[in-house]
Design an enzyme around this catalytic site. Structure first.
Site, PDB file in Angstrom:
ATOM      1  N   LYS A 188    -114.961 -71.418  58.536  1.00  0.00           N
ATOM      2  CA  LYS A 188    -114.575 -70.089  58.040  1.00  0.00           C
ATOM      3  C   LYS A 188    -114.914 -69.952  56.550  1.00  0.00           C
ATOM      4  O   LYS A 188    -115.445 -68.929  56.118  1.00  0.00           O
ATOM      5  CB  LYS A 188    -113.074 -69.854  58.292  1.00  0.00           C
ATOM      6  CG  LYS A 188    -112.773 -69.636  59.777  1.00  0.00           C
ATOM      7  CD  LYS A 188    -111.292 -69.693  60.121  1.00  0.00           C
ATOM      8  CE  LYS A 188    -111.131 -69.676  61.643  1.00  0.00           C
ATOM      9  NZ  LYS A 188    -109.737 -69.831  62.095  1.00  0.00           N
TER      10      LYS A 188
ATOM     11  N   GLN B 276    -103.946 -71.181  59.682  1.00  0.00           N
ATOM     12  CA  GLN B 276    -104.609 -71.862  60.799  1.00  0.00           C
ATOM     13  C   GLN B 276    -103.565 -72.479  61.734  1.00  0.00           C
ATOM     14  O   GLN B 276    -102.697 -73.230  61.291  1.00  0.00           O
ATOM     15  CB  GLN B 276    -105.563 -72.946  60.254  1.00  0.00           C
ATOM     16  CG  GLN B 276    -106.397 -73.626  61.314  1.00  0.00           C
ATOM     17  CD  GLN B 276    -107.428 -72.698  61.963  1.00  0.00           C
ATOM     18  OE1 GLN B 276    -108.047 -71.875  61.310  1.00  0.00           O
ATOM     19  NE2 GLN B 276    -107.602 -72.822  63.265  1.00  0.00           N
TER      20      GLN B 276
ATOM     21  N   ASP C  82    -106.041 -61.966  61.141  1.00  0.00           N
ATOM     22  CA  ASP C  82    -106.080 -62.662  62.433  1.00  0.00           C
ATOM     23  C   ASP C  82    -105.543 -61.752  63.551  1.00  0.00           C
ATOM     24  O   ASP C  82    -105.661 -62.071  64.730  1.00  0.00           O
ATOM     25  CB  ASP C  82    -105.227 -63.939  62.370  1.00  0.00           C
ATOM     26  CG  ASP C  82    -106.073 -65.204  62.462  1.00  0.00           C
ATOM     27  OD1 ASP C  82    -107.246 -65.093  62.873  1.00  0.00           O
ATOM     28  OD2 ASP C  82    -105.560 -66.285  62.148  1.00  0.00           O
TER      29      ASP C  82
END
Ligand code: NDP
Length: 291
Positions: A52, A96, A119
């Site tokens: 990412k 994450q 997200d």
């Protein structure tokens, strides 16, 4: 059979984003800024986070990596989230997953301000998405929808079987495929670990999306002739012939299933790169809103 090349389409999407970033900067704005919180040293999480951050660099984004030891307390993590929520130099951030066991995922997800939740995991974003309202769409299902769109896969009136009902993949995927838009307008069945007659259900799928985390679970006898198959699974399987000692495989037995398909995604190189590109897409959406 046509391969849906997620790597190539993700590259295309990232190039489009990079062009927009360059324009933004030439118009005097700062580039989009994404922060990633990584807790602990789960090797898979580290790999995803590095990918990412690398993708941010390649598209001209600013990125910040906030790394914490696995024993970080929930309150310290929540305090960090509060700071990121208020940081005006930041367009979006993600935490994450998975988190260490002593931290409650639900509380963490709900602490992220929805306007920076790139997200798309916050209940407000999930709720808005389910109502077809403007929202962040979580990166994996969003990336899959983008891939279907760019390959002009027909979805209207098709039976879409989604294998898996997790909050981050299966459930939002099902919502997107039943939306009254393209890609969507499918009749959707969601299958999970308690589903009976799974093979018969899978065989009904004109579109079969596998997100269960079981290597090579979907075999040729479970797939309808001409089906579109999307393999979300990323599974590490021991492989002594590889230098790193393992290889990545999906939830679909690619060699057995692919001859029956009209379209199929490979693993690696399918959904994975699209997920990262879609995260950048979401951050770009957040950045546009401040201009
Ligand atoms: P979860 O473990 O959260 O969910 C798995 C789902 O599969 C659950 O709904 C579970 O059912 C169902 N399931 C498990 N076993 C079976 C079975 N034998 N038959 C039918 N259903 C079953 O996984 P995720 O959704 O997070 O991830 C799924 C896969 O996708 C993993 O391999 C993961 O690594 C990968 N992934 C890939 C991404 C990418 O970018 N390509 C991003 C995110 C995930 P139940 O609810 O009943 O337990």
């Amino acid at each position: 059979m046509e391969l849906m090349d997620g790597k190539a389409i993700a590259k295309q999407l990232k190039e489009e984003i990079a062009t927009e970033v360059a324009e933004m900067i030439s118009n005097g704005h700062r580039p989009p800024h994404l922060a990633v919180i990584l807790i602990g040293n789960n090797p898979a999480s580290e790999t995803y986070v590095n990918a990412k951050v690398k993708a941010c660099k390649a598209t001209g984004f600013e990125s910040s990596l906030l790394q914490f030891p696995p024993e970080i307390s929930q309150s310290t993590l929540l305090q960090t989230i509060d700071e990121l929520n208020e940081n005006e130099e930041l367009d979006g951030f993600i935490i994450q997953l998975p988190l260490p066991k002593h931290i409650e995922e639900k509380i963490v997800i709900e602490r992220v301000i929805p306007s920076k939740d790139v997200d798309g995991f916050h209940p407000i974003n999930v709720g808005k998405m389910s109502l077809g309202l403007d929202s962040f769409i979580s990166a994996t299902p969003g990336g899959i929808v983008e891939l279907l769109k760019r390959y002009k896969v027909e979805t209207e009136g098709k039976h879409c079987v989604v294998l898996g009902r997790s909050n981050i993949v299966g459930a939002p995927m099902a919502m997107l495929m039943r939306r009254n838009t393209y890609p969507g307008n499918c009749t959707v069945t969601v299958a999970h670990s308690r589903t009976q007659n799974l093979k018969e259900i899978c065989l009904q799928g004109d579109i079969l999306i596998a997100a269960i985390g079981k290597p090579d679970f979907v075999t040729a006898d479970m797939v309808k002739e001409g089906a579109v198959v999307v393999d979300v699974g990323i599974n590490r399987v021991d492989d002594a012939s590889r230098e790193r000692g393992y290889r990545l495989t999906g939830d679909v037995d690619f060699n057995g299933v692919s001859p029956k398909c009209s379209f199929i995604t490979p693993v690696p190189g399918g959904v994975g790169p699209m997920t990262i590109a879609y995260l950048l897409n979401n951050t770009m959406i957040a950045a546009r809103k401040r201009m």
